[in-house]
Design a protein around this motif. Sequence first.
Motif, PDB file in Angstrom:
ATOM      1  N   LEU A 201       0.760  -1.200  -0.079  1.00 57.80           N
ATOM      2  CA  LEU A 201       0.071  -0.059  -0.011  1.00 57.80           C
ATOM      3  C   LEU A 201       1.046   1.217   0.093  1.00 57.80           C
ATOM      4  CD1 LEU A 201      -3.030   1.118   0.277  1.00 57.80           C
ATOM      5  CD2 LEU A 201      -2.746   1.257   2.544  1.00 57.80           C
ATOM      6  N   GLY A 202       1.927   1.337   0.905  1.00 58.79           N
ATOM      7  CA  GLY A 202       2.681   2.394   0.640  1.00 58.79           C
ATOM      8  C   GLY A 202       3.423   2.617  -0.455  1.00 58.79           C
ATOM      9  N   ARG A 203       4.036   1.593  -1.136  1.00 55.38           N
ATOM     10  CA  ARG A 203       4.898   1.841  -2.290  1.00 55.38           C
ATOM     11  C   ARG A 203       3.743   2.157  -3.347  1.00 55.38           C
ATOM     12  NH1 ARG A 203       6.136  -2.591  -4.334  1.00 55.38           N
ATOM     13  NH2 ARG A 203       5.459  -4.141  -2.648  1.00 55.38           N
ATOM     14  N   THR A 204       2.576   1.589  -3.342  1.00 64.85           N
ATOM     15  CA  THR A 204       1.441   2.098  -4.239  1.00 64.85           C
ATOM     16  C   THR A 204       1.477   3.526  -4.159  1.00 64.85           C
ATOM     17  OG1 THR A 204       0.512   0.008  -4.471  1.00 64.85           O
ATOM     18  CG2 THR A 204      -0.855   1.797  -5.011  1.00 64.85           C
ATOM     19  N   TRP A 205       1.211   4.204  -3.002  1.00 67.10           N
ATOM     20  CA  TRP A 205       0.765   5.667  -2.782  1.00 67.10           C
ATOM     21  C   TRP A 205       1.932   6.246  -3.273  1.00 67.10           C
ATOM     22  CZ3 TRP A 205      -1.514   5.262   2.776  1.00 67.10           C
ATOM     23  CH2 TRP A 205      -2.782   4.880   2.721  1.00 67.10           C
ATOM     24  N   VAL A 206       3.063   5.992  -2.940  1.00 68.16           N
ATOM     25  CA  VAL A 206       4.423   6.760  -3.339  1.00 68.16           C
ATOM     26  C   VAL A 206       4.459   6.753  -4.872  1.00 68.16           C
ATOM     27  CG1 VAL A 206       6.936   6.736  -3.118  1.00 68.16           C
ATOM     28  CG2 VAL A 206       5.574   6.282  -1.209  1.00 68.16           C
ATOM     29  N   ASN A 207       4.119   5.656  -5.442  1.00 71.06           N
ATOM     30  CA  ASN A 207       4.511   5.560  -6.894  1.00 71.06           C
ATOM     31  C   ASN A 207       3.195   6.366  -7.662  1.00 71.06           C
ATOM     32  OD1 ASN A 207       6.641   3.803  -6.878  1.00 71.06           O
ATOM     33  ND2 ASN A 207       5.389   1.937  -6.962  1.00 71.06           N
ATOM     34  N   LEU A 208       2.037   6.579  -7.082  1.00 69.96           N
ATOM     35  CA  LEU A 208       0.900   7.130  -7.625  1.00 69.96           C
ATOM     36  C   LEU A 208       1.086   8.732  -7.363  1.00 69.96           C
ATOM     37  CD1 LEU A 208      -2.157   4.789  -6.939  1.00 69.96           C
ATOM     38  CD2 LEU A 208      -0.961   5.197  -9.260  1.00 69.96           C
ATOM     39  N   LEU A 209       1.619   9.033  -6.333  1.00 70.31           N
ATOM     40  CA  LEU A 209       1.112  10.357  -5.520  1.00 70.31           C
ATOM     41  C   LEU A 209       2.575  11.195  -5.535  1.00 70.31           C
ATOM     42  CD1 LEU A 209      -1.279   9.259  -2.907  1.00 70.31           C
ATOM     43  CD2 LEU A 209      -1.613  10.175  -5.123  1.00 70.31           C
ATOM     44  N   VAL A 210       3.633  10.537  -5.394  1.00 73.37           N
ATOM     45  CA  VAL A 210       5.118  11.465  -4.998  1.00 73.37           C
ATOM     46  C   VAL A 210       5.811  11.828  -6.377  1.00 73.37           C
ATOM     47  CG1 VAL A 210       7.041  11.441  -3.651  1.00 73.37           C
ATOM     48  CG2 VAL A 210       4.778  10.493  -2.736  1.00 73.37           C
ATOM     49  N   GLN A 211       6.204  12.969  -6.394  1.00 75.37           N
ATOM     50  CA  GLN A 211       7.121  13.199  -7.437  1.00 75.37           C
ATOM     51  C   GLN A 211       8.251  12.646  -7.281  1.00 75.37           C
ATOM     52  OE1 GLN A 211       7.899  17.593  -7.040  1.00 75.37           O
ATOM     53  NE2 GLN A 211       5.628  18.131  -7.629  1.00 75.37           N
ATOM     54  N   ASP A 212       8.964  12.236  -8.609  1.00 78.38           N
ATOM     55  CA  ASP A 212      10.382  11.559  -8.378  1.00 78.38           C
ATOM     56  C   ASP A 212      11.228  12.359  -7.814  1.00 78.38           C
ATOM     57  OD1 ASP A 212       9.206   9.304  -9.435  1.00 78.38           O
ATOM     58  OD2 ASP A 212       9.454   9.836 -11.674  1.00 78.38           O
ATOM     59  N   PRO A 213      12.262  12.031  -7.336  1.00 79.74           N
ATOM     60  CA  PRO A 213      13.178  12.777  -6.595  1.00 79.74           C
ATOM     61  C   PRO A 213      14.081  13.363  -7.762  1.00 79.74           C
ATOM     62  CG  PRO A 213      13.883  10.579  -6.218  1.00 79.74           C
ATOM     63  CD  PRO A 213      12.358  10.525  -6.686  1.00 79.74           C
ATOM     64  N   VAL A 214      14.388  14.760  -7.642  1.00 82.65           N
ATOM     65  CA  VAL A 214      15.295  15.433  -8.531  1.00 82.65           C
ATOM     66  C   VAL A 214      16.678  14.772  -8.469  1.00 82.65           C
ATOM     67  CG1 VAL A 214      16.216  17.806  -9.344  1.00 82.65           C
ATOM     68  CG2 VAL A 214      13.977  17.354  -8.534  1.00 82.65           C
ATOM     69  N   GLN A 215      17.145  14.357  -9.734  1.00 83.85           N
ATOM     70  CA  GLN A 215      18.731  13.925  -9.616  1.00 83.85           C
ATOM     71  C   GLN A 215      19.563  14.979  -9.954  1.00 83.85           C
ATOM     72  OE1 GLN A 215      19.060  10.534  -9.188  1.00 83.85           O
ATOM     73  NE2 GLN A 215      16.706  10.217  -9.135  1.00 83.85           N
ATOM     74  N   PRO A 216      20.596  14.888  -9.051  1.00 82.58           N
ATOM     75  CA  PRO A 216      21.577  15.909  -9.231  1.00 82.58           C
ATOM     76  C   PRO A 216      22.454  15.920 -10.404  1.00 82.58           C
ATOM     77  CG  PRO A 216      22.334  14.279  -7.900  1.00 82.58           C
ATOM     78  CD  PRO A 216      21.044  13.913  -8.223  1.00 82.58           C
ATOM     79  N   ARG A 217      22.893  17.110 -11.092  1.00 82.32           N
ATOM     80  CA  ARG A 217      23.255  17.132 -12.518  1.00 82.32           C
ATOM     81  C   ARG A 217      24.876  16.719 -12.377  1.00 82.32           C
ATOM     82  NH1 ARG A 217      20.986  22.585 -15.164  1.00 82.32           N
ATOM     83  NH2 ARG A 217      18.680  21.965 -15.362  1.00 82.32           N
ATOM     84  N   GLY A 218      25.351  16.287 -13.471  1.00 82.37           N
ATOM     85  CA  GLY A 218      26.578  15.942 -13.408  1.00 82.37           C
ATOM     86  C   GLY A 218      27.027  15.036 -12.320  1.00 82.37           C
TER      87      GLY A 218
END
Length: 218
Positions: A201-218
């Motif tokens: 349930l938690g992983r489903t909510w995270v996948n559906l509702l939470v923005q992907d973390p911003v990956q650092p450049r370079g």
Amino acid sequence: MNESVKRPYDATRRRAQARETQRAILRAAHDLFVEQGYGRTTIAQVAERAGVSSETIYATFKNKPTLLHRTWDVTVGGDDEEVVFHERPEVMAIRAEPDLAARFMMHARFSTATARRMTPFVRSVLGAAASEASAAQMAAEMDGQRLAGLTVMAREAAATGQLKVTEEECRDLIWAMTDGHLWHQLVVERGWSDEQYADWLGRTWVNLLVQDPVQPRG
């Protein structure tokens, strides 16, 4: 001449006894509603299970619908303290978590624990809703209470800036997935463990509702 001094009446013990009697009645009502359904449970049966008279129940709760309502209050909170559900310490801890993904994982574990406590009672109320007006009213109130609490949770999730859906969609998805039906299907009917269900349930909510973390450049 010595005058006798009257001691002030101490009602502490009487109040404690009254509260324990009320708890016994509520435990009995809860168990009977779950075991045989709200519609088939009588005040006399609750009184016999609690070890009190029917008159005591009427004096304390007035009628069966009020007994149902108070039994729900104790079931949803896990105790008889007068604290709003979304202001209880365990819920406040979830609300205080700044990382939204971690917050949803915490919420999923909490929701799973409450589903185990609440779902049998909810199902007994829903089973009587078609023929008992008080059960239908209680069912509607239960959904309304859950929606109100999740409205607060969704508003605070949106305030983190980490949602990838609207506040309304977040609220509605979590509301739809926390009525106990999914928990009953997967845990009771399909044999999942509570831990497996909470993680899913938690992983489903995270996948559906939470923005992907911003990956650092370079």
